[in-house]
Design a protein around this motif. Structure first.
Motif, PDB file in Angstrom:
ATOM      1  N   SER A 141       0.834  -1.200   0.000  1.00 12.99           N
ATOM      2  CA  SER A 141       0.000   0.000   0.000  1.00 12.99           C
ATOM      3  C   SER A 141       0.870   1.252   0.000  1.00 12.99           C
ATOM      4  O   SER A 141       0.873   2.021   0.949  1.00 12.99           O
ATOM      5  N   SER A 181       1.969   5.027  -1.179  1.00 16.45           N
ATOM      6  CA  SER A 181       1.222   6.233  -1.527  1.00 16.45           C
ATOM      7  C   SER A 181       1.461   6.569  -2.983  1.00 16.45           C
ATOM      8  O   SER A 181       2.542   6.361  -3.511  1.00 16.45           O
ATOM      9  N   SER A 218      -5.047   3.804  -8.461  1.00 13.40           N
ATOM     10  CA  SER A 218      -5.073   4.067  -7.022  1.00 13.40           C
ATOM     11  C   SER A 218      -6.507   4.161  -6.532  1.00 13.40           C
ATOM     12  O   SER A 218      -7.423   4.388  -7.318  1.00 13.40           O
ATOM     13  N   SER A 277      -9.044   5.926  -3.352  1.00 10.89           N
ATOM     14  CA  SER A 277      -9.154   6.904  -2.262  1.00 10.89           C
ATOM     15  C   SER A 277     -10.620   7.044  -1.860  1.00 10.89           C
ATOM     16  O   SER A 277     -11.505   6.467  -2.484  1.00 10.89           O
ATOM     17  N   CYS A 308     -12.179   1.885   5.741  1.00 10.08           N
ATOM     18  CA  CYS A 308     -11.088   1.068   5.201  1.00 10.08           C
ATOM     19  C   CYS A 308     -11.674  -0.192   4.566  1.00 10.08           C
ATOM     20  O   CYS A 308     -12.686  -0.715   5.033  1.00 10.08           O
ATOM     21  N   ALA A 321      -6.952  -0.228   1.766  1.00 12.70           N
ATOM     22  CA  ALA A 321      -6.989   1.202   1.448  1.00 12.70           C
ATOM     23  C   ALA A 321      -7.985   1.867   2.391  1.00 12.70           C
ATOM     24  O   ALA A 321      -9.013   1.278   2.726  1.00 12.70           O
ATOM     25  N   CYS A 322      -7.666   3.088   2.804  1.00  2.25           N
ATOM     26  CA  CYS A 322      -8.514   3.818   3.742  1.00  2.25           C
ATOM     27  C   CYS A 322      -8.773   5.233   3.229  1.00  2.25           C
ATOM     28  O   CYS A 322      -8.013   5.744   2.404  1.00  2.25           O
ATOM     29  N   GLY A 334      -8.784   9.235   3.243  1.00  2.00           N
ATOM     30  CA  GLY A 334      -7.758  10.180   3.670  1.00  2.00           C
ATOM     31  C   GLY A 334      -6.431  10.005   2.974  1.00  2.00           C
ATOM     32  O   GLY A 334      -5.587  10.879   3.042  1.00  2.00           O
ATOM     33  N   THR A 335      -6.217   8.871   2.320  1.00  4.13           N
ATOM     34  CA  THR A 335      -4.983   8.650   1.568  1.00  4.13           C
ATOM     35  C   THR A 335      -5.329   8.057   0.214  1.00  4.13           C
ATOM     36  O   THR A 335      -6.415   7.522   0.021  1.00  4.13           O
ATOM     37  N   ARG A 336      -4.388   8.134  -0.697  1.00  7.02           N
ATOM     38  CA  ARG A 336      -4.535   7.479  -1.992  1.00  7.02           C
ATOM     39  C   ARG A 336      -3.599   6.283  -1.983  1.00  7.02           C
ATOM     40  O   ARG A 336      -2.400   6.426  -1.790  1.00  7.02           O
ATOM     41  N   THR A 337      -4.144   5.099  -2.171  1.00 10.05           N
ATOM     42  CA  THR A 337      -3.371   3.861  -2.102  1.00 10.05           C
ATOM     43  C   THR A 337      -3.210   3.272  -3.493  1.00 10.05           C
ATOM     44  O   THR A 337      -4.192   3.034  -4.193  1.00 10.05           O
TER      45      THR A 337
END
Length: 133
Positions: A23, A25, A62, A64, A76, A93-94, A96-99
């Motif tokens: 995972s 970024s 990705s 998000s 998530c 993936a959760c 708040g972030t781009r996985t």
């Protein structure tokens, strides 16, 4: 299910593609976001309708903005990407972030995003998310 942790041959998707099993970024790119619709449920996962990558400026896939539509506090989920008959390893993936799920994706590649469902009763879990490509 086939798993790929390295590089697929060009014959598979008309160019080199790496399905990322971690995972990491996403690096800043000129990716576009879409919210693909669910297509089918099988073997504990929901698959999106096929997405065709028409953006040559972005070479990653990705995820998000993840959230369970029935429980917005659940942000998530475990995702993987399918390119043809090859699947990436599952990645959490959760929101708040781009996985990143895959890198080296050429323009014109068709892929699906799948997510693992946590429940199917009274109906299969629906997870809202954005896919960046």
């Amino acid at each position: 299910m086939k798993t790929l942790t390295g590089i697929m041959t060009a014959a598979t998707v008309a160019a080199l593609v790496t399905l990322v099993p971690t995972s990491a970024s996403a690096a800043p790119q000129r990716c576009v976001a879409a919210a693909p619709t669910p297509d089918f449920y099988a073997a504990g996962r929901i698959s999106t309708t096929p997405v065709t990558d028409t953006n040559s400026r972005c070479t990653t896939i990705s995820i998000s903005d993840v959230r369970d539509t029935a429980d917005p506090s659940d942000t998530c989920q475990t995702f993987l990407v399918a390119v043809g008959s090859l699947y990436s390893d599952p990645v959490e993936a959760c929101a708040g972030t781009r996985t990143v799920l895959a890198t080296g994706i050429p323009a014109g590649a068709r892929f699906r995003v799948l997510y693992q469902v946590d429940y199917i009763d009274p109906a299969p879990q629906v997870v809202a998310f954005k896919v960046w490509y």
